[in-house]
Design a protein around this motif. Structure first.
Motif, PDB file in Angstrom:
ATOM      1  N   PHE B  45      38.780 -53.246 -14.281  1.00  0.00           N
ATOM      2  CA  PHE B  45      39.829 -52.549 -13.552  1.00  0.00           C
ATOM      3  C   PHE B  45      39.236 -51.513 -12.592  1.00  0.00           C
ATOM      4  O   PHE B  45      38.437 -50.671 -13.000  1.00  0.00           O
ATOM      5  N   GLN B  48      44.960 -48.996  -9.358  1.00  0.00           N
ATOM      6  CA  GLN B  48      46.232 -49.643  -9.136  1.00  0.00           C
ATOM      7  C   GLN B  48      47.162 -48.722  -8.365  1.00  0.00           C
ATOM      8  O   GLN B  48      46.978 -47.503  -8.353  1.00  0.00           O
ATOM      9  N   GLY B  56      46.309 -44.776 -11.163  1.00  0.00           N
ATOM     10  CA  GLY B  56      45.358 -45.006 -12.245  1.00  0.00           C
ATOM     11  C   GLY B  56      44.084 -45.561 -11.667  1.00  0.00           C
ATOM     12  O   GLY B  56      44.112 -46.338 -10.711  1.00  0.00           O
ATOM     13  N   ARG B  57      42.959 -45.163 -12.231  1.00  0.00           N
ATOM     14  CA  ARG B  57      41.673 -45.550 -11.700  1.00  0.00           C
ATOM     15  C   ARG B  57      40.708 -45.820 -12.831  1.00  0.00           C
ATOM     16  O   ARG B  57      40.691 -45.095 -13.829  1.00  0.00           O
TER      17      ARG B  57
END
Lengths: 111, 113
Positions: B45, B48, B56-57
């Protein structure tokens, strides 16, 4: 380290046989999802199972979830050559905002 | 076909250069997530977006940045490319939130030489 880990890393079966792969995770989840990826392309969603569910079916796919053991399994019945792919579990962890993917299980179905 | 498209399909860049990858989500999907997938690994990830704001990171440095536009498209920008940035970059959109069913694009294969 990754939240979810699939086992085995690789699996080779004959067409018509069943394939089973497992996913273990570390922390409590909202849901767990399984995805398929063909030859390094985009992932395709297969099944989502919520933390209060124990089993789900979709066609030839059966997913189980055991939250006490923090594990899930994906069963593909009557496998076909087209099932050859990598399969990933993804966990939606409580109080988190994303999906965390495991390293995947590579399944090869021999004709 | 998920209805999520990405461009370009393949890209070769030199270390130190900058790159922009593009994603067009399905209509009605209001979240988009970006992932980096190294060879033989699962997707990692990156970040987003929801309604054009980063939401979110993951564990990626600031030289990875992104944008989401009102027309369901988004961009991933990577500055000062390093050899380890070579990977498949995937975007995914959803109508059921970041933890719901994700619809992935086919990915952009980035090679840094």
């Amino acid at each position: 380290s990754q939240q979810g880990e699939e086992d085995p890393q690789a699996l080779s079966i004959q067409e018509g046989e069943n394939a089973t792969m497992n996913c273990s995770y570390k922390t409590s989840i909202n849901n767990l999802q399984w995805y398929r990826q063909n030859s390094g392309r985009g992932l395709v969603h297969l099944i989502l199972i919520r933390s209060n569910e124990r089993e789900k079916h979709s066609g030839r796919l059966r997913v189980t979830l055991d939250t006490s053991k923090k594990s899930s399994s994906l069963l593909i019945t009557a496998s076909r050559a087209a099932d050859t792919a990598s399969y990933f579990c993804a966990t939606a962890v409580l109080n988190d905002y994303k999906l965390s993917f495991g390293a995947g299980t590579t399944v090869t179905v021999r004709a | 076909e998920t209805g999520v498209t990405q461009s370009p399909t393949h890209l070769i860049k030199t270390r130190g250069q900058q790159v922009t990858l593009r994603c067009s989500s399905q209509s009605g999907h209001n979240t988009v997530s970006w992932y980096q997938q190294a060879l033989g690994q699962g997707p990692q990830f990156i970040f987003q977006y929801y309604r054009e704001e980063e939401n979110g990171r993951g564990n990626f440095p600031p030289r990875f940045s992104g944008l989401q536009f009102p027309n369901y498209s988004s961009e991933l920008n990577v500055n000062a490319l390093e050899l380890d940035d070579s990977a498949l970059y995937l975007c995914a959109s959803s109508m059921t939130g970041f933890q719901g069913e994700q619809y992935f694009g086919p990915g952009t294969r980035l090679t840094v030489t």
